[in-house]
Structure formats: structure tokens, C-alpha cells
Design a protein around this motif. Structure first.
Motif, PDB file in Angstrom:
ATOM      1  N   PRO A 273     -50.206 -54.848 -54.282  1.00  0.00           N
ATOM      2  CA  PRO A 273     -51.183 -55.161 -53.234  1.00  0.00           C
ATOM      3  C   PRO A 273     -51.524 -56.652 -53.215  1.00  0.00           C
ATOM      4  O   PRO A 273     -51.691 -57.274 -54.261  1.00  0.00           O
TER       5      PRO A 273
ATOM      6  N   LEU B  83     -60.051 -55.402 -46.622  1.00  0.00           N
ATOM      7  CA  LEU B  83     -59.338 -54.272 -47.218  1.00  0.00           C
ATOM      8  C   LEU B  83     -58.439 -53.653 -46.161  1.00  0.00           C
ATOM      9  O   LEU B  83     -58.878 -53.350 -45.051  1.00  0.00           O
TER      10      LEU B  83
ATOM     11  N   LEU C 206     -55.350 -50.707 -46.101  1.00  0.00           N
ATOM     12  CA  LEU C 206     -54.468 -49.748 -46.776  1.00  0.00           C
ATOM     13  C   LEU C 206     -53.497 -49.182 -45.755  1.00  0.00           C
ATOM     14  O   LEU C 206     -53.911 -48.656 -44.713  1.00  0.00           O
TER      15      LEU C 206
ATOM     16  N   SER D 146     -59.092 -49.369 -54.832  1.00  0.00           N
ATOM     17  CA  SER D 146     -59.696 -50.689 -55.058  1.00  0.00           C
ATOM     18  C   SER D 146     -59.867 -50.952 -56.548  1.00  0.00           C
ATOM     19  O   SER D 146     -59.574 -52.057 -57.037  1.00  0.00           O
TER      20      SER D 146
ATOM     21  N   SER E 257     -50.061 -53.738 -47.956  1.00  0.00           N
ATOM     22  CA  SER E 257     -51.467 -53.361 -48.156  1.00  0.00           C
ATOM     23  C   SER E 257     -52.209 -54.490 -48.855  1.00  0.00           C
ATOM     24  O   SER E 257     -51.631 -55.224 -49.662  1.00  0.00           O
TER      25      SER E 257
ATOM     26  N   CYS F 250     -56.021 -55.582 -50.837  1.00  0.00           N
ATOM     27  CA  CYS F 250     -57.259 -55.130 -51.467  1.00  0.00           C
ATOM     28  C   CYS F 250     -58.135 -56.339 -51.749  1.00  0.00           C
ATOM     29  O   CYS F 250     -57.650 -57.468 -51.849  1.00  0.00           O
TER      30      CYS F 250
END
Length: 787
Positions: free
Chosen positions: A293, A301, A303, A351, A366, A368
């Protein structure tokens, strides 16, 4: 990070999975103590280390951690002067060897494909080879002190062996005697209390002198040490005591050497534990099919197809969610058992994993965020002992969250405002969310209250979301739909289950008109979404079909061209065969004409013969040179004076005398000079000056094979196959500059081991070889040192 959030998100189960992939107990300790970090640079460094280990696992397989043990307690005892036993000392030696092997493994990989963090960490391992050699010189792979550990021990053991032989000879002589044999239960020699004895029948005890050391369970047999060997047994016992004292001296000496290096060895053990922990993270990523990530500290954030790592792969529904860009808060509405709580836990757990340096089970791309803290109020946490209701428990938790959170926190709230009057509960929920949103926190909240749908619609930076529900099957699909508020679906479900229509109409009349409009609007949005998704899937399917058709057409075209080329090549070959036959006949005729002219004094002009031969050549079909260019052929534009060429039309070699302009060149062929078109020439060799010039700039570079193995497994092979494989393996290892390799031949009958070692003894690239030590495979492995 508060331990409460780790418990709520079941982070410990992830750590258990991580610890399972650690090879050593040291690595397992590191895994079990892992905690998320709130520092962006620290998190990036952790993830980079995981990524490097992931790359090593993918390219070279598992890193070698064999032989590494937890030697910390033994080292602490050695430091204060304690004596270590043979197993502890052997563990120290094997750990030193294992650390040195791992260090070289990482260094070799770093040369080919840089892994800077792993290399920097492994470089800190000290190579305590003198201590390892000292221990291995005294203790064998079975943790036994060897005779050559000291000259005194060797002498004592010679004395022991001599004494045992004498006692056995004396007893053998005794039990073979007829007078003694009849008094024995069996004619054998055994040992009781470290003394040699013979089994005597109970009834002959008074006839048989000596000392009784034991008796059988029935009492029928006594184990007696005859008087004639008591003195010899005593002497043997004294020798054994001397042996024990000498062994203690050797162990004290080795323990003292280990104690002197305790600090360095403890540091090495810690580095090995960290490396094992890092490779465990990589193996966990492989198991979860997780990805690297990208990290940020700006509260963003994203995903893509994120999966809850504790739900089975065949059951989990991927999650797509974005938070912190266009909106900082998401309000998820919808019925129970729709997957809202799982959505919250997936966001929180992924997370935490990313902040701990773990890859996350989501697609590439993705992102985070490194939050300063993650807070969650999930599930029914009422306490009977504290006499708190569900609502009171939730409010107590919420108040603690509101006191501790900052603008850089992530807040996850499940069923906000539940457990009390709906009107008051929805009002409290809006007030709490407004406060959290005003601080700039990232928030995901779930609720049943329809009033919160309107709040999310009207408030900037807040967006509605819902869990999809299939009305046809009356079951949730567990898909998160961002931007679409949830519906209650109560009337539709009741109607499908058979509730009378008049009751449903009566119930609809009790609902406020504005609530009906909202439900109607949501239904319209959902219908449009489903239509758009169906059209998108149709377009995707059509695009895939078109792509398949395009690939099929390309394959058919390639196959057609290949068949065409084969047919043309076959036709050309047949034509060449015909021309060759005609040429042969023509050459024979020309030879006969020359012979006839010579005999009759006439003459045939040479140029007429050449012209006739050229006509034959022109009849031969030219190969399609665009498809079949000969190796080494040069383009005609490179032809210059002095070059050696082939004249296609005459099928003759010659040298270019000069270029005549207009695309022609004068070519010397034997005694003839002809003006030929450049298109009719093919360069065979450049002029010597140019060839020499090219040789000066030529270079040869040999690069190291990226897939050279450091061990060869020959188990199951016969000797002939094994020798062929071993020869190839040794050559590859030598060319790749490997210092040491391992040949696994197993123990078995020893035929394979003997044959391999006979081969190694004569090989010119072998410096030395030996059987594997403890932790390397023992007699089933031969360790080879290359020159």
C-alpha cells in the motif's frame, strides 16, 4: 495505539498468522509484539523491508534460517561464568554458522537485485567463526564431546576402551566355562550401575561369589559382578570419573570463550530475529495475496477491492472505498446483517496492518494513511457488572473517543445513537457527527436513522453509502455502494413474504409523505445504478469478445502467412531442383563441347559459355530475401571498394574494385571484371582495415545467472544421473563465483554418497568437501567448498 482498538479489530489474530510464518522462536516473539506506528517514515521503512523480503522470496525462494536457535539464556549464563552443556554450545555454533550463511545469501542477492535495507541489517551480523570452529572442533553433530577435544581426553578414552575390552574378555571366558554356564540364566554380559555383570540364577547365589547389583522382576535372576572383575570395574569407574572431569574442563573452556563474545552474539541474535520477522511478513503477504500500500499522512484512504483478511477467500466480498479527498465522512445506512460492521472492521484492520508494515489484502494502487490513532465504537459493549445499558455503554465509549481524538484520527462508529428513542437518538447522532466532522477527523459511521441520510446529503464533505440488498432473493450482497443511501426495504420484504396487500397499503399510509418521497428517490437511484452497472458489464463483455476476435484474426493471419511461406518455399525448392538438374546436364554438354573443340582444333568463346551459364542462373527462382536473410549478410548500401561480395545472378564470389556510380560497382571475379548492379550484390566480408577496426571495439561481457542454485537435491536419482547433474551444477556454481554449495544425496545405502564424493575428489574446481554438520543435514548432505 490503544490496545482496545487492537482487540476490537482482532489485530491479535493477524499477529498469530504472522508468527506462524516465522521460522525461529526469536522471529515469533518479534511478530507477537508488533504494534502499529504513527510515524510515516517509520511505516515506509517497515513496508520497504517487507517489499524487499517479498522480492527475495519470489526470486530465490525462502531465506536460509536453518540452525538458528534462541541462545540468549545460555549466553547469559556463560557471561556470569556458568558451564554450558554440549547441546547449548552446539546451538551457539550452529547459530553463528546460520547467521553467516544468511548474511552471505542476502549479500549475493543484493549484488544482483538491490535490497538495501536487508543488506544493511545483515551486514551488522558479526562473524564469530573462531568461536564456531573451537566448538565444532570439540563437539560433534550429535552433541557428543569428541576424543580429539583434548589430548588428555583422548588418552582417558583409550584407557576406557582397553579396560572394557579386558573385562569383556574375562567375562566371556567365564560364561563359556561349563561350570559357570549352568548357573547362568543366559550367556550374556550386561551392565548395571555402570558396572559389567552377568545374569545368575537365584538358586546358585550361594555358589557364586561377587556383588549383586540388581535382580529381575520375578526375582529368578540376579545380576552379579564376579569377584574376579571387581578390581577391573573399579579401575574402569575411576577412568570414567576422570573422563567426566576432563569433559567438564573442556566445556568450561568453551563456555568461557562464548561468555567473552556474549554482547556481540546477543546483538547478532536480535538481528537474526528481525530478519526472520521481516521474511515472515513477506510470507504472510504471499498467503493473503496482499499488495504494497502507498502511504500518506494527509488523511487519504483508498482501498481497491480490499478484503477482510480473517474471512475465507471464497466468501469475502471485496470493498471499494475512498475517504479523505472529496469527502472526509461516510454514513452507511441499511438493514441489519448487511455487512456494515464488517465494512468498518475491514477499513480499521487494513489501516492497522499498513501502519504495522504489513501488506494489505487489496489490489495494487491502494493507499492508506498513517493516523495518530484509530478509535472505534463497535458492537454491544454493555457491562452487567457496571449496571450499564447498551446506550449508556456506547455513550461512555463515545465520550472517551471525543476527549482523545484529534484532527489526524480515524473514527469508526457502529449503530450511532442506537439503544434509545429514535428521535433523540438521531438528534444525538447528528450532533456527534457534526462535532467529529468539524475537527477534520476521518469518520465512517453506520446507522438505521433515515434523518442521517438527509444530513449527509446536505453537509459538504459527508457522503451517503449503503450495503446492497437483493430484493429478489431477500438477502444482502455485502457490497458497499458509496453515494447511494440505504433503503429500509421493509414493505418489499413483507410483500414478498406474503403479508396481505391491504395491510401493506395501510402501513404506507402511516409513513410521512416526505419519507415516502425519500424512499422513492432512493429506489430510483438504485434502479439507475443497477441499469448503469448492467450496461457497463455488457460493454465490458462486448469489449472482451472483440478482443478475443481480434486475437483470433491475428492468429489466423499468422497461420496463413506461415502456410503461404511454406508453400512458396516448397515451390521454390522444386524449381531449384529442376534447374539444378538442367544445370548439371548443361555443364556436361559444355564440357563435351570444349572437349570436341579441343579435339577438332576449333574453339568456343569463353564469354559465350558465361552467357549460357547466366541464362541458366536467371531461370532459377530468387529466394525472398526479406524473409530469409543469411546470417552475416550486410545491406547493399554498406558495400565499398575492397569488400568481398557474392554476385547473385552469376552465383560467383568476387571483390569490389570500385564503385561506378548510378547504383553499380565494378567487380573482379577471377580474371574477369564486370559492372554489376549493387542490388545484385551481397556483402560477404568487409575490407581488412574495417574488420580490424571493428575488432578493436569488440567486447565480451558475461553476466551472472540470476537463477544459480546453492544446493542440488539428488535424492531418488541413480548414480549415473546424479553424476551428470552434479557436473552441471558444479560448473554453474563455479562460473557464478559461489564459494560454497550443498549436494543433498540422502543417507540410504551410501552408494550415491560414495559415488558423488569420488567424483568430487577428482574435480579440478573443488577445494574441499565434507559431510554436513548438525543442522545442515548430517550424513545426508555433502558441503562443497569451491576454489
Amino acid at each position: 495505539m490503544d490496545d482496545k482498538i487492537l482487540k476490537t479489530m482482532e489485530f491479535s489474530k493477524i499477529l498469530n498468522k504472522l508468527a506462524y510464518h516465522a521460522v525461529t522462536s526469536l522471529g515469533k516473539e518479534y511478530a507477537e509484539s508488533l504494534r502499529p506506528s504513527g510515524n510515516l517514515e517509520d511505516v515506509k521503512r517497515r513496508l520497504q523491508a517487507t517489499d524487499e523480503a517479498y522480492k527475495v522470496d519470489r526470486l530465490k525462494g525462502g531465506a536460509p534460517f536453518g540452525g538458528i536457535a534462541d541462545i540468549r539464556s545460555a549466553l547469559q549464563r556463560a557471561r556470569i561464568g556458568g558451564m554450558l552443556n554440549t547441546h547449548e554450545l552446539l546451538d551457539i555454533a550452529n547459530t553463528i554458522y546460520g547467521g553467516r550463511r544468511l548474511k552471505r545469501f542476502i549479500a549475493n542477492i543484493h549484488e544482483e537485485d538491490p535490497v538495501p535495507l536487508l543488506d544493511a541489517l545483515s551486514e551488522q551480523i558479526s562473524e564469530q567463526k573462531p568461536l564456531e570452529d573451537a566448538i565444532k572442533a570439540c563437539i560433534d553433530d550429535q552433541a557428543e564431546v569428541m576424543d580429539n577435544a583434548s589430548s588428555e581426553l583422548a588418552a582417558i578414552r583409550r584407557e576406557l576402551r582397553t579396560g572394557e575390552v579386558r573385562i569383556r574378555e574375562k567375562l566371556e571366558q567365564m560364561i563359556r566355562s561349563n561350570s559357570v554356564a549352568k548357573m547362568l540364566q543366559e550367556q550374556l554380559i550386561t551392565i548395571r550401575n555402570d558396572r559389567f555383570v552377568i545374569p545368575v540364577k537365584q538358586e546358585y547365589r550361594s555358589h557364586f561369589g561377587g556383588i549383586v547389583h540388581d535382580q529381575s522382576g520375578s526375582g529368578a535372576t540376579l545380576f552379579i559382578e564376579p569377584e574376579s572383575i571387581v578390581a577391573m570395574n573399579n579401575k574402569l569407574r575411576e577412568a570414567k570419573l576422570k573422563e567426566e572431569r576432563e569433559i567438564e574442563k573442556i566445556l568450561h573452556r568453551l563456555s568461557s570463550l562464548a561468555g567473552e563474545q556474549t554482547e556481540m552474539l546477543l546483538y547478532d541474535v536480535d538481528i537474526l530475529a528481525q530478519l526472520d520477522f521481516i521474511f515472515a511478513k513477506a510470507r504472510l503477504a504471499h498467503e493473503m495475496k496482499a499488495s504494497f500500500p502507498r502511504m500518506n499522512d494527509r488523511g487519504f484512504l483508498k482501498l481497491r477491492k480490499g478484503r477482510h483478511p480473517l474471512i475465507a477467500t471464497d466468501k469475502v466480498v471485496p470493498l471499494d472505498v475512498e475517504l479523505g479527498n472529496s469527502y472526509t465522512s461516510i454514513i452507511v445506512t441499511g438493514p441489519n446483517t448487511g455487512g456494515k460492521t464488517v465494512t468498518l472492521k475491514t477499513i480499521g484492520l487494513l489501516s492497522l496492518m499498513a501502519m504495522s508494515g504489513l501488506f494489505i489484502p487489496a489490489e495494487d494502487g491502494s493507499q492508506c494513511c498513517v493516523f495518530d490513532a484509530i478509535y472505534a465504537d463497535i458492537g454491544d459493549e454493555q457491562s452487567i457488572e457496571q449496571n450499564l445499558s447498551t446506550f449508556s455503554s456506547h455513550m461512555t465509549n463515545l465520550i472517551n473517543i471525543l476527549r482523545q481524538m484529534t484532527g489526524k484520527s480515524l473514527v469508526l462508529l457502529d449503530e450511532l445513537g442506537a439503544g434509545t428513542d429514535p428521535a433523540e437518538g438521531s438528534a444525538l447522532a447528528i450532533a456527534i457527527m457534526e462535532h467529529i466532522h468539524s475537527l477534520g477527523c476521518r469518520m465512517v459511521a453506520t446507522t438505521h436513522y433515515s434523518e442521517l441520510k438527509a444530513y449527509a446529503y446536505e453537509r459538504k464533505g459527508v457522503i451517503n453509502a449503503s450495503m446492497e440488498f437483493d430484493i429478489q432473493t431477500l438477502s444482502p450482497t455485502y457490497r458497499l455502494l458509496v453515494g447511494v443511501p440505504g433503503r429500509s426495504n421493509a414493505f418489499a420484504i413483507a410483500e414478498r413474504l406474503g403479508l396481505p396487500q391491504q395491510m401493506i397499503e395501510r402501513a404506507k399510509g402511516e409513513v410521512k409523505e416526505e419519507d415516502l418521497r425519500v424512499e422513492s428517490m432512493i429506489a430510483s437511484l438504485e434502479e439507475n445504478r443497477l441499469t448503469a452497472e448492467a450496461e457497463r458489464e455488457t460493454a465490458q463483455r462486448l469489449r472482451q469478445e472483440l478482443e478475443k476476435l481480434r486475437q483470433q484474426v491475428e492468429r489466423e493471419r499468422d497461420r496463413f502467412e506461415q502456410q503461404r511461406d511454406k508453400m512458396l518455399a516448397k515451390a521454390e525448392q522444386e524449381a531449384r531442383d529442376v534447374i539444378a538438374k538442367a544445370r548439371s546436364e548443361a555443364e556436361q554438354i559444355i564440357a563435351d563441347l570444349r572437349k570436341l573443340a579441343k579435339e577438332e582444333g576449333a574453339s568456343v568463346k569463353e564469354h559465350k559459355l558465361i552467357a549460357a551459364r547466366k541464362q541458366l542462373d536467371e531461370a532459377e527462382p530468387n529466394e525472398r530475401r526479406a524473409k530469409t536473410v543469411r546470417p552475416g549478410a550486410k545491406q547493399t548500401r554498406n558495400i565499398e571498394a575492397g569488400d568481398e561480395v557474392v554476385v547473385y545472378s552469376l552465383n560467383q564470389k568476387g571483390h569490389v574494385v570500385e564503385l561506378a556510380g548510378s547504383g553499380e560497382a565494378i567487380v573482379q571475379m577471377g580474371i574477369m571484371k564486370m559492372k554489376v548492379s549493387l542490388n545484385d550484390l551481397e556483402l560477404v566480408q568487409q575490407a581488412p582495415a574495417k574488420v580490424q577496426q571493428q575488432r578493436h571495439v569488440a567486447s565480451v561481457k558475461r553476466s551472472r545467472d540470476e537463477h544459480v542454485r546453492s544446493e542440488l537435491d539428488l535424492r531418488g536419482s541413480n548414480l549415473e544421473e546424479a553424476l551428470i547433474e552434479a557436473d552441471r551444477f558444479i560448473d554453474e556454481a563455479f562460473l557464478s563465483n559461489l564459494g560454497q554449495v550443498y549436494i543433498i544425496h540422502g543417507k540410504g545405502t551410501g552408494v550415491l554418497r560414495t559415488g558423488i564424493q569420488d567424483y568430487l575428489r577428482k574435480h579440478r574446481h573443488i577445494k574441499s568437501y565434507r559431510l554436513g554438520n548438525y543442522g545442515e543435514g548430517g550424513a545426508g548432505v555433502t558441503v562443497v567448498e569451491l576454489k
